[in-house]
Structures are given as structure tokens and as C-alpha cells.
Design a protein around this motif. Structure first.
Motif, PDB file in Angstrom:
ATOM      1  N   LEU A 212     172.312  80.825  37.083  1.00 15.16           N
ATOM      2  CA  LEU A 212     171.087  81.383  37.671  1.00 15.16           C
ATOM      3  C   LEU A 212     170.008  81.293  36.602  1.00 15.16           C
ATOM      4  O   LEU A 212     170.229  81.655  35.458  1.00 15.16           O
ATOM      5  N   ASP A 213     168.856  80.820  37.001  1.00 14.52           N
ATOM      6  CA  ASP A 213     167.798  80.662  36.006  1.00 14.52           C
ATOM      7  C   ASP A 213     166.788  81.783  36.203  1.00 14.52           C
ATOM      8  O   ASP A 213     165.797  81.618  36.889  1.00 14.52           O
ATOM      9  N   LEU A 214     167.089  82.936  35.617  1.00 18.57           N
ATOM     10  CA  LEU A 214     166.233  84.103  35.818  1.00 18.57           C
ATOM     11  C   LEU A 214     165.438  84.414  34.565  1.00 18.57           C
ATOM     12  O   LEU A 214     165.905  84.207  33.458  1.00 18.57           O
ATOM     13  N   ARG A 215     164.257  84.949  34.799  1.00 21.38           N
ATOM     14  CA  ARG A 215     163.468  85.477  33.687  1.00 21.38           C
ATOM     15  C   ARG A 215     164.286  86.624  33.092  1.00 21.38           C
ATOM     16  O   ARG A 215     164.775  87.479  33.808  1.00 21.38           O
TER      17      ARG A 215
ATOM     18  N   VAL B 148     168.142  88.248  44.067  1.00 19.55           N
ATOM     19  CA  VAL B 148     167.964  87.208  43.054  1.00 19.55           C
ATOM     20  C   VAL B 148     166.692  86.406  43.342  1.00 19.55           C
ATOM     21  O   VAL B 148     165.908  86.113  42.431  1.00 19.55           O
ATOM     22  N   ALA B 149     166.462  86.085  44.624  1.00 20.66           N
ATOM     23  CA  ALA B 149     165.260  85.329  44.984  1.00 20.66           C
ATOM     24  C   ALA B 149     164.009  86.119  44.594  1.00 20.66           C
ATOM     25  O   ALA B 149     163.027  85.555  44.097  1.00 20.66           O
TER      26      ALA B 149
ATOM     27  N   GLU C 192     163.463  85.895  40.904  1.00 20.11           N
ATOM     28  CA  GLU C 192     162.969  84.560  40.547  1.00 20.11           C
ATOM     29  C   GLU C 192     161.490  84.415  40.857  1.00 20.11           C
ATOM     30  O   GLU C 192     160.750  83.748  40.137  1.00 20.11           O
ATOM     31  N   ALA C 193     161.055  85.034  41.946  1.00 14.73           N
ATOM     32  CA  ALA C 193     159.696  84.806  42.429  1.00 14.73           C
ATOM     33  C   ALA C 193     158.678  85.753  41.788  1.00 14.73           C
ATOM     34  O   ALA C 193     157.481  85.589  41.980  1.00 14.73           O
TER      35      ALA C 193
ATOM     36  N   GLU D 193     173.814  73.050  42.329  1.00 13.88           N
ATOM     37  CA  GLU D 193     173.189  74.264  41.809  1.00 13.88           C
ATOM     38  C   GLU D 193     173.292  75.388  42.838  1.00 13.88           C
ATOM     39  O   GLU D 193     173.594  75.145  44.001  1.00 13.88           O
TER      40      GLU D 193
END
Lengths: 525, 335
Positions: A47-50, A103-104, A107-108, A173
Motif C-alpha cells: 500500500l502506498d500511503l502517506r 485506505v482510499a 490515499e486521497a 498491485e
């Protein structure tokens, strides 16, 4: 979110690998898309999270809870996310949003809006869901599941070989919907990624007795180097370096990546090498798991590839061809490579197994851990297929050590002391040098357990100190220098080879006997 | 006379000079008033013991009939010297009581350990109005909000279904927790036999005699039983038994532990627990605060536990608090 929270709780408390796999399979089986794929991504680190920082979280909780009460609670609990999850005011009407939605949203959300979004979610989640949410947001699940284990569970879920999943992995992914569709009987996804990982061919252990009936001329032999088995893949100029389980480790080895001037996929050993001199495994470890590599380290610990095999050349898949043909092609490709970075693992010449045994007994380099013996007509096969490749390891090193501490096991070893810490003499003191929890039979476990119970001198929670009287012959594969161990050494794969009831503790080995086996010290990193 | 001259801590425990007695003394004394039967509150060797019928029975079971020279069952109001005492249910374990002490125009209530959650093995807690409320504070941190016990038992039953080839060993203290776990299992519809470690048997049978319907209980012995017979079964034991060779008789056991401390992950991991069950017989943080509000005393004294946090909260609420810092209570396993 409730299901994911339950999953990570179960994973964190389940010590056995098989138990963890069972929990994962059950989750994949019962959860819908895209939630299960997001859960998978959270576990494999895809997961590419901040990254949400601890200070952001502290700021949030400070607005809700008295500072002194929070401090006392955090002191007691010891984990920031857990403390916040438990102390946050009770949700009036708790919600159970899908993991994918949470999670979305993370991400947003931009940096400025992040605290408000997180606080609003915490207000509406139950404590265990808050915990899981904060662990995802901070990017540290720590539930004892590696990406490899997660893929193994996927393989079990879909009844497919794990190698097929490894091969696909880098083209996929989160939320992995095409992967799950395939595992549930649908069509296998086609990887669109360039330079994908190909499943590695593995060997089975052998010895002189098993080799005896085989014809030596049907086999090639080479040294088994003590580095890390890797796969270097280049397709249309895209260069990647993979571990043997398909982890992309390109980022840690920019120096080697620069030298991959070929098109194709090569199997080899990753080493630290300075000219002809191959450095001990401990020096290679300094290069592992780094996000960025400093100039100094690149210079002092240069990475190199020693090539074993070729899987793809250009766009030609060589895997179905016999070893001899692949080897000839490999030699052509390596001849054009930078010899400082890439060289060939030499083949050994031998007529009889006894001649090979003589080579094994006296290897020319200390960084050799044995021999690889490969059938000359073998194709390159995925996984550990019997009858094609054999490893004939150097005899393990052994040392006679004294049992010092024992810890209780779990699962099938519940009620048994099954994890043993042993030590060697340093002056007239015994210094702990390692820990072993396998190598013994069930009957030996019973006798070790009996010894521990009747010779306990002190108890610390699940650990008992015992009278230093029992000598154990410890076998191990190698030795590294270690600053984390009091003794300064760390054994690789230590196990209990024999219980030496015949030997008095005074005659156990001394620490010097072990340190004499250490590889030479590398330059400072 | 000030309140702290009428009831105060001594090395033996909390002492009331007007009646010349101690409450839950830690060492043998002439006259002891005992709130409940847990070993850290009820010790043997006193000259005289005043307690509920059930607490006296439990002490006799644990320590033998000669656990005290003389005993008296607490019924109604009892005059001791210049003090008048009475016992009120605390909801903690079978027979547990708060002790009300009236002396010199002031009313004290010493809670012992207490629990506000409905508990089928103990009479429910009754708030007793008083001037000085002497409370425990075992779980006095805002992180402790005990979850619904039925949901925790649900976790255990889900695990039994998921691992039918393994035995589930549930660590539970012999008095109170073991019977609570059994009752929760029965309420959840588990009517199969429940197996008991020998150390739990006598107190379980005593509960049955007292009318607590624990159902089919059997000893977890190996006579006529093989390892495989325990697959899919639930076995209760004191947590100390997990370290003993006793645990070797079960097939790949799932180690469970029923305790309020299981709320904290590090605690569960430290004990090698695979399935933590958050089941407590104590008041959690919201219940401690609710109880203090209901009783509405002039002063709240804190016997043992996390007194720093409770003191801070009392302060924030404008209440008068005082830590007694009694040492010697709180066996972790009991909570």
C-alpha cells in the motif's frame, strides 16, 4: 474493518506459521473484493500511503484526553497506536466501514486535511478497528507475516504453486482482483510488467551415499557461494534485482544494477567482492535492507554478481533447454560484462565422486559453503524438484557448549522447555553464544525438558536458568561478527546435534575456539 | 476526630481503632474483617474473622477448617467496640462484599474488589452512601473499558470451531474467574463437558452446591483418556499450570487466558497467550467513575492499583481523593 482488525489480532498472537497461514486463507476465502486485496497489500507492504507520523497522532489525542492521563496510560500500554485506540472517546454509534474505503480515503487526503480525517474516523470506529486503522496509517503492522508468508497463504488458498504467484507478483498491485479471480478458478492474469521475476530452481541436499549410484559424467559441479541467491532481470533496458523469493531488492544495489548491461534473466549469487577477494556473508549483510546506500558504503562494500545460470536471453526463453546449452550461452553473455561486477561461477572438473569429495573437503575460498551438483540435461525448473540439482554442503561446524537457559515452547511443544540458550567458557565464566530450538528428536526433547525442570536455579517469566551442567554439541553453518551479542559472535542455523551427557561441563569448549572460526573483519562501513 | 484517625493503613493493613480490627489484613491480626476469598485479601492465621457465609466457607476450603481461631458470619449490623459494621454485595466473586463501617458519626465503605457488570456467580454491587469511599483502582486507567463478556466468549468458541483438532486451555483463576468463564460458556450454548485442572475442582463444586449451575464438569485427567480425546475440548486451568508438565497431555493446545489484563497486547504476548480473553471481575475506568458519582462521598480513598490516574481524574472533577498505597494486593492472575 472489523474483519481486518480481527485478522491482524489473530496473526499477532498466533506463533505458528501454519496457524498464521490458516487465518490468512480464511480471510481470503470469506472477505469480498476489494477488501481482501487491500488487506493483502497492507501485509505485503504494497500500500502506498502517506506516512502518518507519531507526532500527528499525539496532537490528535491531546485534543481529546487530559495530557497527564494520556501519559500515564501510554506508560502502561507501551504502544502509541494501541493507547490511542483504547483511550479515544467511545463511539456513540460505531460504524464498520470497508477496509478499502478507509485506505482510499487516506490515499486521497492531502497533508493539511489528514488530521481532521483521521480524528473523524477514530470517532466512529470501535477500539480494535481504531487500532488496525492506526497501524495501517502509520505503516507498521508488525504481525509477524512476511510478504513471502502471505504469498504462501495465497498459494494454499488457490491450490497453486507459490512460484506461480511469485512470478506474477510484480505485475500486480492492490487490490489484486485479477489474482483473486484466478485463485478462485478464473483465468490466470497476464503480467504486463517488464523484467518480471521468474521462479527460481532449488536443490535438494545430498551426500556421497546418494551420489554413489549416479554417473559422474552426467553432472556438472560448481562451488556454492555463501552470499544471497538472486535473479538479475533486464527487459527492454529495465533492470531489476530480485531475491530468490521474488522481493525486488534493486534499490539496495545501484552499483550492481549499473553493471547489468545485458538483455535477459540471470540466476546467480550476490556477493561483496573486491577484485578476486570475496567478502564474508557478514559484510554483505551491511548492504541489505537499505532504502538508500551511501557513497562510502558503495565504495567499501562493492556488490557483485557471480552467475550460475541463464533463464532468458534477449527475448528467448532458455528454461526448457538443458543445463549444458544454457551454460554455454551464459558464458557468452558474461564474457561481455564488466568483470569487476559480474563474473562466472567456475565449473569444477572431476571424474569420480571421490575426486569431488576431495574438492569439497578443501575449498579454495572460505566463502564457499559447499558444492552444487547439476544434471547436465536438466531444464530450469521452478521450485525444489528432486533429481536435478543437488547441494552437498560443507560439514557443519560444531562446538560443545553448556546449556544455560531454557524457554517454554508453544503449540505442539506446550508444556515443554524447547528453546535452549547455551554458552561457552570465557575465563571461568560461561558466556551465552546462541540459542537453538531444533535438531533434537522427540525423545531427546523429553529428556532435555526433564533436565531443565529438575535443575532450575532461577525463573524469569517463561524462562528458566539451569545449573550449568549439561553439555550440548551444537552444529552450525557459519559464524558472523555481531555487536548485538555479548559474545561478539552470531551463529547461523545453530541446532542441537547431540546431547553430550558423557562430557563434564568443565570440558566444554572455550569462547576462543569459536572466535578463531570468525571470518576476517571487513573495512569499516 | 478526623477521618484518617478513624481508619488508616498500617503494615498489617487497613485498621479501625474504634473497633480494633483490620480489613483484609496482610498479616495475622487479632480481628479481621474480610471482603472476599481471594488469597491476597483472605489470609489464614487471624484470631477472629468476620465475613460473609460464603467467604468463610471458601477460606475453610482453601486453608482448612482451622484457618482462624474463631469466625462469625456477617449478618445485618454488627457492633464491634465503638464501631458498627455491615456487609453489602460487591459483585466481584461469590460471597464478595463491601464493608460499611460507621463510627464517631462518620460512615466509611471499604469496597475490597468490585465489579459492576452483571455476573452470574456473584450478587450485584449495591452503591452504599457514605462519607469516605475506600475504593480499589486495579483498572484505573482510561484505556480500560472492558468489552462485552459474551463477545469475548464468542472469540473462544469461534477458535474452538476453527481448530477442532486442538484443545483450548483457558487460564482462569480458581475463585470467580473459572466459574464466570463456565457460566458464560453455558449461556453461549456450550453444553459439552468442560474439563478442569485439579486445582479448580473444589471451588467449582462449592459453586454448584451454592446453586450456580455449572453443568457437566469433568477432571482433565488422563486415566482412560488419550491426547486425541481432548481435541476440540475446552479445559480450564490456573495459568501456572501452562508451565507444568500437566500441559503436555493436550493436543497442540491453544493457550487462552481470561483476564482484564488481556486488554493490553504486550501483557498477553509476555505470557505467551495465543487467544487473549478480556474478562475482568473488576470495575473498569468508566465504572469506577460512575460508582464514585453514584456514591457521591466527601472523600475517595484509593487502596491499591493505578492510583495516580484516578487521583488525577478526581482532581479534574473537583473531588477530594487520597491514595493509601496499600502494598500486597493485586495478584495479576486474579484480575
Amino acid at each position: 474493518m472489523r474483519h481486518f482488525a480481527r485478522l491482524i489480532e489473530a496473526l499477532a498472537f498466533t506463533p505458528q506459521r501454519n496457524g498464521k497461514i490458516r487465518h490468512l486463507v480464511e480471510h481470503f476465502r470469506t472477505r469480498p473484493d476489494p477488501d481482501r486485496g487491500i488487506a493483502l497489500g497492507a501485509l505485503t507492504g504494497d500500500l502506498d500511503l502517506r506516512q502518518v507520523t507519531p507526532s500527528l497522532l499525539r496532537g490528535l489525542v491531546a485534543e481529546k484526553v487530559d495530557e497527564e492521563l494520556f501519559r500515564l496510560s501510554y506508560d502502561f500500554v507501551g504502544d502509541l497506536a494501541e493507547t490511542i485506540a483504547l483511550i479515544w472517546p467511545v463511539a456513540e454509534a460505531p460504524e464498520d466501514p470497508p477496509l478499502a474505503e478507509l485506505v482510499a480515503e487516506l490515499e486521497a487526503t492531502g497533508k493539511a486535511a489528514l488530521p481532521g480525517v483521521i480524528a473523524a474516523r477514530l470517532d466512529r470506529l470501535e477500539p480494535s478497528a481504531r487500532y488496525a486503522y492506526l497501524k495501517i496509517a502509520t505503516g507498521a503492522l508488525r504481525v509477524g507475516v512476511s510478504a513471502r508468508l502471505a504469498r504462501t497463504a495465497l498459494a494454499e488458498f488457490g491450490s497453486v504453486p507459490v512460484e506461480e504467484i511469485e512470478e506474477l507478483w510484480h505485475g500486480l498491485e492492490p487490490p489484486f482482483e485479477s489474482l483473486f479471480a484466478w485463485l478462485e478458478g478464473g483465468e490466470k492474469p497476464v503480467s504486463a510488467a517488464r523484467s518480471p521475476f521468474r521462479p527460481v530452481m532449488l536443490s535438494t541436499a545430498t551426500d556421497l551415499d546418494q551420489l554413489g549410484p549416479l554417473a559422474p559424467e552426467d553432472f556438472a559441479a560448481e562451488w556454492k557461494w555463501d552470499g544471497i541467491r538472486v535473479q538479475a532481470a533486464v527487459e527492454d533496458g529495465e533492470r531489476r534485482l530480485y531475491s530468490r523469493t521474488g522481493e525486488d531488492i534493486s534499490g539496495s544495489f545501484p552499483d550492481l544494477l549499473d553493471a547489468l548491461d545485458f538483455e535477459g534473466t540471470i540466476d546467480g549469487e550476490l556477493l561483496v567482492r573486491r577484485g578476486e577477494s570475496v567478502a564474508a556473508f557478514g559484510e554483505l549483510q551491511k548492504r541489505l535492507n537499505r532504502k538508500t546506500v551511501g557513497k562510502g558504503l558503495l565504495k567499501s562494500h562493492p556488490a557483485a554478481l557471480r552467475a550460475y545460470d541463464i533463464l532468458i536471453h534477449g527475448h528467448e526463453d532458455m528454461r526448457a533447454q538443458p543445463f549444458d546449452r544454457r551454460r554455454a550461452r551464459l558464458e557468452q553473455v558474461i564474457a561481455k560484462a564488466d568483470p569487476e561486477r559480474i563474473d562466472l561461477s567456475p565449473l569444477l572438473s572431476f571424474d569420480t565422486w571421490d575426486a569431488l569429495a576431495a574438492l569439497r573437503a578443501d575449498p579454495p575460498d572460505p566463502v564457499i559453503e559447499g558444492l552444487m551438483i547439476k544434471r547436465r540435461d536438466s531444464p530450469y525448473l521452478a521450485g525444489r524438484i528432486r533429481g536435478h540439482w543437488f547441494k552437498w554442503k560443507r560439514d557443519p561446524m560444531t562446538v560443545d557448549a553448556v546449556l544455560l537457559y531454557a524457554q517454554r515452547g508453544h503449540g505442539k511443544r506446550s508444556g515443554y522447555y524447547s528453546d535452549f540458550t547455551f554458552g561457552l567458557w570465557d575465563g571461568n565464566m560461561l558466556v551465552p553464544v546462541g540459542k537453538a530450538y531444533f535438531g533434537f528428536t522427540d525423545a531427546e526433547l523429553k529428556s532435555l525438558d526433564r533436565f531443565v525442570r529438575s535443575n532450575t536455579t532461577e525463573r524469569f517469566g517463561p524462562v528458566r536458568a539451569v545449573k550449568p551442567e549439561l553439555v550440548l554439541e551444537i552444529a552450525f553453518e557459519g559464524l558472523n561478527r555481531s555487536t548485538r551479542h555479548k559474545s561478539g559472535v552470531a551463529m547461523r542455523f545453530p541446532r542441537i546435534a547431540r546431547i553430550r551427557t558423557d562430557k563434564p561441563a568443565q570440558e566444554a569448549d572455550r569462547l576462543e575456539a569459536l572466535t578463531a572460526l570468525l571470518p576476517p573483519e571487513g573495512p569499516p562501513a | 476526630m478526623t477521618a484518617d484517625a478513624q481508619l488508616y493503613p498500617t503494615p498489617e493493613g487497613l485498621y479501625c481503632p474504634a473497633g480494633d480490627f483490620h480489613v483484609d489484613p496482610l498479616r495475622p491480626v487479632r480481628r479481621a474483617l474480610i471482603t472476599h476469598g481471594h488469597a491476597d485479601h483472605a489470609r489464614p492465621g487471624h484470631g477472629a474473622v468476620l465475613a460473609t457465609r460464603q467467604t468463610l466457607d471458601i477460606m475453610a476450603i482453601r486453608y482448612g477448617e482451622d484457618f482462624t481461631q474463631s469466625r462469625q458470619e456477617a449478618v445485618g449490623r454488627v457492633r464491634i467496640g465503638d464501631a458498627e459494621v455491615s456487609f453489602h454485595p460487591a459483585g466481584h466473586v461469590l460471597g464478595s462484599a463491601q464493608i460499611e463501617i460507621a463510627t464517631g458519626g462518620r460512615r466509611f465503605v471499604v469496597t475490597g474488589d468490585y465489579c459492576r457488570h452483571p455476573n452470574p456467580v456473584a450478587a450485584p454491587f449495591e452503591p452504599v452512601p457514605c462519607d469516605v469511599f475506600v475504593t480499589e483502582a486495579t483498572f484505573a486507567l482510561p484505556v480500560f473499558r472492558h468489552p462485552d463478556p459474551a463477545a469475548e466468549i464468542g472469540k473462544l468458541l469461534a477458535s474452538v470451531r476453527a481448530f477442532p483438532d486442538r484443545a483450548h486451555l483457558v487460564g482462569a483463576y480458581a475463585l470467580g474467574k473459572a466459574q464466570r468463564v463456565i457460566m458464560l460458556l453455558r449461556e453461549a450454548g456450550w453444553d459439552a463437558p468442560i474439563y478442569l485442572h485439579g486445582a479448580l475442582e473444589r471451588l467449582c463444586w462449592y459453586h454448584v452446591e451454592q446453586g450456580v449451575p455449572l453443568g457437566d464438569l469433568r477432571p482433565a485427567t488422563t486415566d482412560r483418556k488419550t491426547k486425541a480425546d481432548f481435541a476440540g475440548q475446552i479445559v480450564l486451568a490456573p495459568p501456572s499450570a501452562f508451565a507444568a508438565t500437566w500441559a503436555q497431555r493436550f493436543p497442540d493446545p491453544v493457550i487462552c487466558f481470561a483476564s482484564g489484563w488481556m486488554q493490553i497486547r504486550a501483557r498477553a504476548r509476555q505470557r505467551g497467550v495465543e487467544l487473549p480473553l478480556i474478562l475482568s471481575d473488576h470495575a473498569d475506568w468508566p465504572d469506577l467513575l460512575r460508582t464514585i458519582d453514584e456514591v457521591d462521598p466527601q472523600e475517595t480513598w484509593i487502596t491499591h492499583g493505578r492510583e495516580d490516574a484516578l487521583m488525577r481524574e478526581l482532581d479534574l472533577r473537583g473531588r477530594v481523593g487520597r491514595p493509601l498505597r496499600l502494598v500486597g494486593y493485586e495478584d495479576e492472575a486474579e484480575a
